[in-house]
Design a protein around this motif. Structure first.
Motif, PDB file in Angstrom:
ATOM      1  N   VAL A   1      66.460  35.078 -90.161  1.00 12.07           N
ATOM      2  CA  VAL A   1      65.120  35.347 -91.174  1.00 12.07           C
ATOM      3  C   VAL A   1      65.376  34.293 -92.054  1.00 12.07           C
ATOM      4  O   VAL A   1      66.043  33.863 -92.584  1.00 12.07           O
TER       5      VAL A   1
ATOM      6  N   ILE B   1      57.880  33.876 -95.703  1.00 11.98           N
ATOM      7  CA  ILE B   1      58.855  34.436 -94.466  1.00 11.98           C
ATOM      8  C   ILE B   1      58.323  33.384 -93.271  1.00 11.98           C
ATOM      9  O   ILE B   1      57.154  33.982 -92.558  1.00 11.98           O
TER      10      ILE B   1
ATOM     11  N   VAL C   1      61.099  35.404 -88.094  1.00 14.21           N
ATOM     12  CA  VAL C   1      62.322  36.621 -87.789  1.00 14.21           C
ATOM     13  C   VAL C   1      62.445  36.600 -86.533  1.00 14.21           C
ATOM     14  O   VAL C   1      61.548  36.747 -85.680  1.00 14.21           O
TER      15      VAL C   1
ATOM     16  N   LEU D   1      65.775  41.223 -92.789  1.00 15.09           N
ATOM     17  CA  LEU D   1      64.647  41.243 -93.739  1.00 15.09           C
ATOM     18  C   LEU D   1      65.052  41.811 -95.239  1.00 15.09           C
ATOM     19  O   LEU D   1      64.552  41.511 -96.034  1.00 15.09           O
TER      20      LEU D   1
ATOM     21  N   CYS E   1      66.681  39.304 -97.141  1.00 19.45           N
ATOM     22  CA  CYS E   1      65.715  38.401 -97.664  1.00 19.45           C
ATOM     23  C   CYS E   1      64.905  38.899 -98.888  1.00 19.45           C
ATOM     24  O   CYS E   1      64.515  38.259 -99.831  1.00 19.45           O
TER      25      CYS E   1
ATOM     26  N   TYR F   1      57.658  45.331 -90.517  1.00 21.29           N
ATOM     27  CA  TYR F   1      56.969  44.925 -91.684  1.00 21.29           C
ATOM     28  C   TYR F   1      56.503  45.927 -92.365  1.00 21.29           C
ATOM     29  O   TYR F   1      56.626  45.920 -93.694  1.00 21.29           O
TER      30      TYR F   1
ATOM     31  N   HIS G   1      58.995  47.799 -94.194  1.00 20.82           N
ATOM     32  CA  HIS G   1      59.757  47.134 -95.217  1.00 20.82           C
ATOM     33  C   HIS G   1      58.872  46.919 -96.524  1.00 20.82           C
ATOM     34  O   HIS G   1      59.065  46.017 -97.433  1.00 20.82           O
TER      35      HIS G   1
END
Length: 156
Positions: free
Chosen positions: A64, A78, A81, A97, A100, A127, A130
């Motif tokens: 990442v 970002i 990935v 992730l 990060c 995504y 997260h």
């Protein structure tokens, strides 16, 4: 006995990043090489991005990469990935992730953004898991964002 997965930050060289991206290229939708020059992109990531890495021995299996300077209230971004195909589905991208996001929160970034293909359902699910939410759609891409200090399930 084979070595365990080791998580680190900023250990990879531009050549290792380029090799990793080349192996992951077919997994991007569309392929990354159709959008960027892989060696030049790898060199830029090596110089300018904070890289969250998963290693198996001397093989870079997960990456990442994010631009986290966030000066003047600008969001971090970002840029990459990726996980080698043989290692996909083992939670490596999720762990990287999360690393990060923790780094970005510690750096005081107000927001993190990323761009993803609208048909890349696996990436979209990762995504969303997260805490990223769509901000806008342009063509085949969706710009998503998240405030790093927010939990994965908090709305913005």
């Amino acid at each position: 006995m084979s070595p365990a997965i080791r998580y680190a930050r900023n250990l990879s060289s531009a050549a290792q990043i380029a090799g990793h991206l080349q192996e992951c290229d077919p997994m991007f939708q569309p392929p990354l090489s159709s959008r960027v020059d892989l060696p030049a992109y790898a060199a830029k990531l090596g110089r300018q991005a904070v890289r969250f890495e998963a290693w198996r021995g001397d093989l870079l299996i997960g990456l990442v990469a994010a631009y986290c300077d966030g000066q003047d209230g600008k969001p971090g971004f970002i840029s990459n990935v990726s996980v080698l195909p043989a290692w996909a589905g083992q939670g490596i991208a999720s762990r990287l992730l999360a690393d990060c996001l923790a780094y970005a929160a510690g750096a005081g970034l107000a927001r993190l953004e990323l761009e993803v293909g609208r048909d890349n359902h696996a990436a979209l699910a990762l995504y969303r898991k997260h805490g990223f939410h769509p901000r806008q759609q342009a063509g085949d891409s969706i710009l998503m964002s998240r405030h790093p200090g927010n939990g994965a399930h908090n709305e913005q």
